[in-house]
Design a protein around this motif. Structure first.
Motif, PDB file in Angstrom:
ATOM      1  N   TYR A   1      96.901   1.368  47.093  1.00 35.53           N
ATOM      2  CA  TYR A   1      95.863   0.382  47.431  1.00 35.53           C
ATOM      3  C   TYR A   1      94.868   0.248  46.268  1.00 35.53           C
ATOM      4  O   TYR A   1      94.581  -0.862  45.811  1.00 35.53           O
TER       5      TYR A   1
ATOM      6  N   LEU B   1      97.204  -4.702  54.947  1.00 34.74           N
ATOM      7  CA  LEU B   1      97.503  -4.221  56.305  1.00 34.74           C
ATOM      8  C   LEU B   1      99.003  -4.370  56.579  1.00 34.74           C
ATOM      9  O   LEU B   1      99.640  -3.442  57.090  1.00 34.74           O
TER      10      LEU B   1
ATOM     11  N   LEU C   1     101.630  -1.296  57.146  1.00 39.16           N
ATOM     12  CA  LEU C   1     102.384  -1.270  58.412  1.00 39.16           C
ATOM     13  C   LEU C   1     103.896  -1.308  58.181  1.00 39.16           C
ATOM     14  O   LEU C   1     104.657  -0.799  58.990  1.00 39.16           O
TER      15      LEU C   1
ATOM     16  N   TYR D   1      84.494  -5.713  47.835  1.00 39.86           N
ATOM     17  CA  TYR D   1      85.420  -5.950  48.952  1.00 39.86           C
ATOM     18  C   TYR D   1      86.447  -4.842  49.121  1.00 39.86           C
ATOM     19  O   TYR D   1      87.062  -4.723  50.169  1.00 39.86           O
ATOM     20  N   LYS D   2      86.628  -4.062  48.056  1.00 35.62           N
ATOM     21  CA  LYS D   2      87.650  -3.002  48.090  1.00 35.62           C
ATOM     22  C   LYS D   2      87.160  -1.855  48.969  1.00 35.62           C
ATOM     23  O   LYS D   2      86.175  -1.207  48.638  1.00 35.62           O
ATOM     24  N   ASP D   3      87.802  -1.646  50.092  1.00 34.12           N
ATOM     25  CA  ASP D   3      87.349  -0.612  51.022  1.00 34.12           C
ATOM     26  C   ASP D   3      88.563  -0.042  51.769  1.00 34.12           C
ATOM     27  O   ASP D   3      89.056  -0.647  52.728  1.00 34.12           O
ATOM     28  N   TYR D   4      89.019   1.092  51.292  1.00 32.37           N
ATOM     29  CA  TYR D   4      90.226   1.677  51.885  1.00 32.37           C
ATOM     30  C   TYR D   4      89.974   2.162  53.316  1.00 32.37           C
ATOM     31  O   TYR D   4      90.866   2.073  54.161  1.00 32.37           O
TER      32      TYR D   4
ATOM     33  N   ASP E   1      84.438  -7.714  38.221  1.00 32.88           N
ATOM     34  CA  ASP E   1      84.926  -6.436  38.778  1.00 32.88           C
ATOM     35  C   ASP E   1      84.025  -5.936  39.913  1.00 32.88           C
ATOM     36  O   ASP E   1      84.520  -5.397  40.904  1.00 32.88           O
TER      37      ASP E   1
ATOM     38  N   ASP F   1      89.095 -12.341  50.474  1.00 33.66           N
ATOM     39  CA  ASP F   1      88.956 -10.995  51.059  1.00 33.66           C
ATOM     40  C   ASP F   1      89.759 -10.896  52.358  1.00 33.66           C
ATOM     41  O   ASP F   1      90.468  -9.906  52.592  1.00 33.66           O
TER      42      ASP F   1
ATOM     43  N   TYR G   1      94.821  -3.323  44.244  1.00 37.53           N
ATOM     44  CA  TYR G   1      93.840  -4.185  44.908  1.00 37.53           C
ATOM     45  C   TYR G   1      93.376  -5.321  43.985  1.00 37.53           C
ATOM     46  O   TYR G   1      93.426  -6.490  44.362  1.00 37.53           O
TER      47      TYR G   1
ATOM     48  N   ARG H   1      91.606  -0.531  60.484  1.00 38.80           N
ATOM     49  CA  ARG H   1      92.421  -1.645  61.004  1.00 38.80           C
ATOM     50  C   ARG H   1      93.849  -1.177  61.287  1.00 38.80           C
ATOM     51  O   ARG H   1      94.459  -1.582  62.271  1.00 38.80           O
ATOM     52  N   TYR H   2      94.361  -0.329  60.412  1.00 39.90           N
ATOM     53  CA  TYR H   2      95.721   0.208  60.604  1.00 39.90           C
ATOM     54  C   TYR H   2      95.787   1.002  61.909  1.00 39.90           C
ATOM     55  O   TYR H   2      96.697   0.808  62.716  1.00 39.90           O
TER      56      TYR H   2
ATOM     57  N   VAL I   1      95.706  -1.255  64.969  1.00 39.79           N
ATOM     58  CA  VAL I   1      96.983  -1.936  65.218  1.00 39.79           C
ATOM     59  C   VAL I   1      98.024  -0.948  65.756  1.00 39.79           C
ATOM     60  O   VAL I   1      98.717  -1.244  66.721  1.00 39.79           O
TER      61      VAL I   1
ATOM     62  N   PHE J   1      93.944  -9.270  44.461  1.00 39.05           N
ATOM     63  CA  PHE J   1      92.731 -10.053  44.746  1.00 39.05           C
ATOM     64  C   PHE J   1      92.669 -11.267  43.816  1.00 39.05           C
ATOM     65  O   PHE J   1      92.426 -12.396  44.261  1.00 39.05           O
TER      66      PHE J   1
ATOM     67  N   LYS K   1      88.156   0.812  55.559  1.00 32.55           N
ATOM     68  CA  LYS K   1      88.252  -0.357  56.458  1.00 32.55           C
ATOM     69  C   LYS K   1      89.726  -0.650  56.778  1.00 32.55           C
ATOM     70  O   LYS K   1      90.082  -0.932  57.918  1.00 32.55           O
ATOM     71  N   LEU K   2      90.555  -0.519  55.759  1.00 25.50           N
ATOM     72  CA  LEU K   2      91.992  -0.752  55.949  1.00 25.50           C
ATOM     73  C   LEU K   2      92.575   0.282  56.915  1.00 25.50           C
ATOM     74  O   LEU K   2      93.366  -0.054  57.791  1.00 25.50           O
ATOM     75  N   GLN K   3      92.134   1.532  56.746  1.00 23.59           N
ATOM     76  CA  GLN K   3      92.646   2.596  57.630  1.00 23.59           C
ATOM     77  C   GLN K   3      92.228   2.373  59.079  1.00 23.59           C
ATOM     78  O   GLN K   3      93.021   2.609  59.993  1.00 23.59           O
TER      79      GLN K   3
ATOM     80  N   THR L   1      82.298  -7.700  41.988  1.00 23.86           N
ATOM     81  CA  THR L   1      82.571  -8.503  43.192  1.00 23.86           C
ATOM     82  C   THR L   1      83.834  -7.982  43.872  1.00 23.86           C
ATOM     83  O   THR L   1      83.864  -7.823  45.097  1.00 23.86           O
ATOM     84  N   ILE L   2      84.845  -7.723  43.076  1.00 25.38           N
ATOM     85  CA  ILE L   2      86.114  -7.249  43.656  1.00 25.38           C
ATOM     86  C   ILE L   2      85.900  -5.877  44.306  1.00 25.38           C
ATOM     87  O   ILE L   2      86.353  -5.640  45.427  1.00 25.38           O
TER      88      ILE L   2
END
Lengths: 187, 84
Positions: free
Chosen positions: A31, A61, A65, B23-26, B17, A53, A35, B32-33, B36, A39, B28-30, B19-20
């Motif tokens: 990731y 995701l 998955l 938004y990069k947040d592992y 960089d 985003d 990323y 959401r994972y 789900v 992006f 947050k991904l976990q 800005t990118i």
């Protein structure tokens, strides 16, 4: 191409993929590495930070998955991510009802016009990009990959999951469609 | 729907960089994972093995319960009737 610079393979990438397959919590190095290139790839197609985003979150995701289903077929892992990203962007445009403005570089338009032998005059550029917008998402996607993302046929094949020869054939068919549309517009 | 616009400045407007990274947040991904994965967990009764196991337990419970009832339903021997 930007993608090969920033999206180069991670050392021990295959090992990291195998680890992520057994434990998705180990997806973090993949990731963190991919990323930014993903992006930028998505941003070039939607030109909006928030939309970008949202799409990139969906891409990763889906990747986390489905990592268990990922098979190494000789293509880099990044091409699998680019394929998911392309599909997500296409899905976004299919669902979206409002018109989204996508910015493209003039130099890229000139390269495209040379390919379809239409010169490079400013008024002609406007007609060509209007016709490009009239093409189906799948067809314009091929032209975008080649001329705006500046991918080689090999990279296009990797992203589309087809051979580079097939990518070349599909691109030339797409260019023929564009050329016909431009001719119909009276250029 | 998509409409193309030509950038004639030849300077590509790409996010910085910072800005990118914003938004990069592992984590947050976990989150959401996990959402789900948990949401998609099959209920026990939809798993064939677990469904059969539940049926077996219910059946056993029924048999045990009915066995106990049949024992208690047997009328006690009346000592007067017995002497006659």
């Amino acid at each position: 191409m930007d993608r090969s610079k920033s999206g180069r393979r991670l050392p021990n990438e295959q090992k990291l993929i195998e680890l992520a397959k057994t434990n998705p919590a180990r997806f973090a190095p993949l990731y963190n590495h991919y990323y930014k290139p993903i992006f930028i790839f998505v941003f070039k197609k939607v030109r909006n930070e928030f939309t970008c985003d949202d799409i990139v979150s969906k891409v990763f995701l889906k990747a986390i998955l489905n990592i268990k289903k990922y098979e190494d077929r000789g293509f880099p892992f990044s091409s699998w991510l680019y394929r998911i990203a392309s599909n997500e962007v296409n899905l976004f445009y299919r669902k979206s009802k409002k018109v989204t403005e996508v910015e493209i570089m003039e130099t890229d338009v000139i390269t495209l016009m040379k390919e379809i032998k239409e010169g490079d005059e400013v008024d002609r550029q406007q007609v060509v990009i209007k016709c490009l917008g009239d093409l189906s998402i799948e067809v314009s996607h091929l032209i975008e990959l080649r001329f705006f993302d500046r991918m080689s046929f090999k990279e296009m094949g990797e992203v589309l999951g087809i051979t580079h020869g097939n990518a070349k054939i599909r691109l030339y068919r797409a260019l023929d469609k564009l050329k016909k549309l431009v001719e119909e517009q009276g250029i | 729907m998509k409409k193309y616009k030509i950038n004639r400045t030849n300077i590509e407007n790409l996010p910085l960089d910072e800005t990118i990274n914003k938004y990069k947040d592992y984590s947050k991904l976990q989150v959401r994972y996990n959402d789900v994965v948990k949401r998609n967990k099959l209920p026990l009764y939809k798993n064939r093995k677990m469904f059969l196991f539940i049926i077996l337990i219910v059946l056993l419970a029924y048999l045990i319960a009915s066995g106990e009832f049949s024992e208690t339903e047997e009328a006690p021997i009346n000592p007067i009737e017995q002497s006659e």
